[in-house]
Design an enzyme around this catalytic site. Structure first.
Site, PDB file in Angstrom:
ATOM      1  N   THR A  26       0.959  -1.240   0.049  1.00  0.00           N
ATOM      2  CA  THR A  26      -0.053  -0.027   0.049  1.00  0.00           C
ATOM      3  C   THR A  26       0.876   1.066  -0.026  1.00  0.00           C
ATOM      4  OG1 THR A  26      -0.223  -0.239   2.493  1.00  0.00           O
ATOM      5  CG2 THR A  26      -2.051  -1.041   0.927  1.00  0.00           C
ATOM      6  N   LYS A  52       3.495  -6.813   4.339  1.00  0.00           N
ATOM      7  CA  LYS A  52       3.405  -5.448   4.147  1.00  0.00           C
ATOM      8  C   LYS A  52       3.112  -4.723   5.231  1.00  0.00           C
ATOM      9  CE  LYS A  52      -0.386  -3.436   3.353  1.00  0.00           C
ATOM     10  NZ  LYS A  52      -1.080  -2.600   4.428  1.00  0.00           N
ATOM     11  N   THR A  63      -1.181  -2.278  11.291  1.00  0.00           N
ATOM     12  CA  THR A  63      -2.117  -2.643  10.220  1.00  0.00           C
ATOM     13  C   THR A  63      -1.023  -3.296   9.277  1.00  0.00           C
ATOM     14  OG1 THR A  63      -3.234  -0.677  10.405  1.00  0.00           O
ATOM     15  CG2 THR A  63      -3.360  -1.793   8.430  1.00  0.00           C
ATOM     16  N   GLU A 149       6.494   4.690   7.034  1.00  0.00           N
ATOM     17  CA  GLU A 149       6.069   5.981   6.410  1.00  0.00           C
ATOM     18  C   GLU A 149       6.947   7.139   6.901  1.00  0.00           C
ATOM     19  OE1 GLU A 149       1.217   5.082   5.434  1.00  0.00           O
ATOM     20  OE2 GLU A 149       2.062   6.298   7.179  1.00  0.00           O
ATOM     21  N   ASN A 271       0.347  11.279   5.943  1.00  0.00           N
ATOM     22  CA  ASN A 271      -0.882  11.036   6.509  1.00  0.00           C
ATOM     23  C   ASN A 271      -1.872  12.213   6.703  1.00  0.00           C
ATOM     24  OD1 ASN A 271      -1.101   8.248   7.731  1.00  0.00           O
ATOM     25  ND2 ASN A 271       1.322   9.026   8.003  1.00  0.00           N
TER      26      ASN A 271
END
Length: 276
Positions: A26, A52, A63, A149, A271
């Site tokens: 993702t 992932k 997640t 991220e 984000n």
């Protein structure tokens, strides 16, 4: 969805692992893959996996997805035990941003094709298999953190000398999830006070006057006060892509490790730029 499933079936291949790793990405920047072969009861056993995850990563997995396969012969009960124990020391010991969601899975499939005597109990064969499984889950877990991220650094936080493992984990997690610690790392600021503050509110029981803190192998805090260290040398450590923060609470013999990353303006940009 049905059409996509049919197309995927047509693409099935023994060499399709890399494509599968890319398909589940993702906000990941890189696919995450790991495989290892080892001897179990005199037979070669293979373990492989893909994963992932890059954001909303905190213990209890969240997640993230991880799919593991092996050809070891093992009972379902022992396979479940091995997976649970391995996940507790890998995917449940990482954090990117302290956030979680309901969407996470780690599963393992075992074909039994390796030909080893079936593992039915916690014996030497079980331990051999666990060693290989721990390598794969640990490697994939750290790859998730490295690809967090906006992350620019992988940070290993180890707390030892705690009264028990639970308190060691509490203390390591507090340091690893502290926004002040994570932003100091990104800013290349060896601010040991932020580490000490996180230890203080972690809930672990210890004497602050006995605490020691290291950045890599450089002793920063000794007996609760600043050690005699080179500030510029400490700053140089923070310029690397990998940093170790080690704490000795000197309150017992237990220890625990949490893997984390820095907190950057890129994380905020990612984000703040989409709505899920």
């Amino acid at each position: 969805m049905g059409k996509g499933i049919r197309q995927a079936v047509k693409s099935l291949s023994p060499k399709g692992g890399h494509n599968a790793a890319r398909a589940i990405m993702t906000t990941d920047k890189l696919p995450k893959e790991c495989a290892v072969s080892l001897m179990v009861s005199g037979e070669e056993v293979r373990i492989g996996g893909i994963a992932k995850g890059a954001g909303m990563i905190r213990p209890n997995m969240a997640t993230m997805l991880c799919f593991l396969t092996t050809d070891v012969s093992i009972t379902a009960e022992m396979l479940q035990s091995a997976l649970k124990e391995s996940v507790d020391l890998s995917f449940n010991r990482i954090t990117v941003d302290g956030d979680m969601s309901t969407n996470d899975t780690v599963l393992i499939l075992a074909t039994g094709g390796a030909g080893n005597p079936q593992i039915k109990e916690r014996d030497e064969a079980y331990n051999q298999f666990r060693k290989g499984l721990d390598y794969v889950t640990g490697k994939l877990a750290r790859m998730i953190v490295e690809d967090g991220e906006g992350a620019t650094k992988l940070v290993t936080v180890t707390v030892k000398g705690a009264r028990n493992e639970s308190e060691a984990e509490m203390a390591a997690r507090a340091v690893a999830e502290s926004p002040l610690v994570k932003t100091a790392i990104y800013g290349m600021d060896p601010n040991w006070g932020r580490v000490a503050a996180a230890l203080g509110y972690s809930g672990a029981v210890f004497d602050p006057e006995k605490v020691q803190i290291w950045f890599d192998d450089l002793l920063i805090v000794d007996n609760g006060v600043a050690a005699d260290y080179d500030e510029e040398g400490a700053k140089r450590l923070f310029m690397k892509n990998n940093l170790r923060i080690t704490v000795n609470l000197n309150a017992g013999d237990a220890e625990a490790t949490i893997w984390t990353c820095d907190l950057t303006d890129e994380y905020i940009r990612i984000n703040a730029s989409y709505r899920s």
